[in-house]
Design a protein around this motif. Structure first.
Motif, PDB file in Angstrom:
ATOM      1  N   UNK A 114       0.843  -1.190   0.000  1.00 12.88           N
ATOM      2  CA  UNK A 114       0.000   0.000   0.000  1.00 12.88           C
ATOM      3  C   UNK A 114       0.881   1.243   0.000  1.00 12.88           C
ATOM      4  N   UNK A 115       0.342   2.339  -0.512  1.00 12.64           N
ATOM      5  CA  UNK A 115       1.030   3.624  -0.437  1.00 12.64           C
ATOM      6  C   UNK A 115       0.024   4.729  -0.660  1.00 12.64           C
ATOM      7  N   UNK A 116       0.454   5.933  -0.347  1.00 10.52           N
ATOM      8  CA  UNK A 116      -0.344   7.121  -0.650  1.00 10.52           C
ATOM      9  C   UNK A 116       0.611   8.190  -1.134  1.00 10.52           C
ATOM     10  N   UNK A 117       0.107   9.090  -1.938  1.00 14.08           N
ATOM     11  CA  UNK A 117       0.922  10.176  -2.456  1.00 14.08           C
ATOM     12  C   UNK A 117       0.058  11.391  -2.698  1.00 14.08           C
ATOM     13  N   UNK A 118       0.721  12.536  -2.777  1.00 11.79           N
ATOM     14  CA  UNK A 118       0.006  13.772  -3.087  1.00 11.79           C
ATOM     15  C   UNK A 118      -0.580  13.666  -4.492  1.00 11.79           C
ATOM     16  N   UNK A 119      -1.780  14.176  -4.654  1.00 16.70           N
ATOM     17  CA  UNK A 119      -2.435  14.156  -5.956  1.00 16.70           C
ATOM     18  C   UNK A 119      -1.590  14.872  -7.013  1.00 16.70           C
ATOM     19  N   UNK A 120      -0.835  15.893  -6.616  1.00 19.24           N
ATOM     20  CA  UNK A 120      -0.028  16.665  -7.560  1.00 19.24           C
ATOM     21  C   UNK A 120       1.283  15.992  -7.953  1.00 19.24           C
TER      22      UNK A 120
END
Length: 185
Positions: A114-120
């Motif tokens: 899993x991961x998350x990142x800034x939309x930009x």
């Protein structure tokens, strides 16, 4: 799609970082990360057995060129950070480190990464999509921007079951664990 055999040269192999590496890691964070981790967070990640902190050292071995923080969860693993020095970007370090992290997570029995990142962060999103990650959702206003407004976090994941380790290199922790058939999907 990036395969795990698309790694970087062996002289750039990641090394597991420990508490002795904290000064170099703090320097790296200040140079490479707009949202740098605090000393307390880094120390906790370096000492917690449910975390792995990996780095690619500079040619002289004194500094770091790239780092990644992996958290092990029940059934899954989460890439909490992957970062490359600005002058070292676009040379495949993040791609290779992501492949290594995937191998580490697989070796510890994770079914998904899993991961998350800034939309930009379009460059990172492109890298993750090429590596087989898919968008699972988003968190509205999760990140704070300099202007004080919120920016959405994009949530992504990649299945790890059946991922093969590349080029005979086995991350610490051993080989790939087979899925427990008693655990459901």
């Amino acid at each position: 799609m990036i395969s795990l055999s698309d790694t970087f040269p062996s002289d750039l192999a990641p090394v597991r970082l420990g508490v002795d590496d904290l000064p170099a890691l703090l320097t790296f964070e200040r140079l490479a990360n707009d949202d740098a981790w605090t000393e307390a967070l880094l120390r906790a990640a370096l000492t917690d057995s449910d975390y792995e902190v990996w780095g690619i050292r500079s040619a002289d071995g004194a500094g770091l060129r790239a780092t990644a923080v992996l958290a092990h969860l029940p059934f899954d693993a989460e890439l909490q950070s992957i970062c490359v020095l600005p002058g070292e970007r676009r040379h495949g370090l993040a791609r290779g480190l992501l492949a290594w992290i995937s191998q580490c997570a697989t070796a510890r029995g994770a079914e998904r990464l899993l991961l998350e990142l800034r939309e930009s962060n379009l460059g990172a999103r492109r890298l993750y999509e090429q590596a087989g990650f898919v968008v699972d959702g988003q968190r509205q206003g999760y990140y704070r921007r300099e202007d004080g407004r919120g920016e959405d976090a994009v949530l992504m994941s990649r299945a790890l079951i059946g991922v093969e380790l590349s080029q005979g290199r086995t991350p610490p922790g051993g080989g790939v664990r087979q899925r427990d058939s008693n655990r459901g999907s």
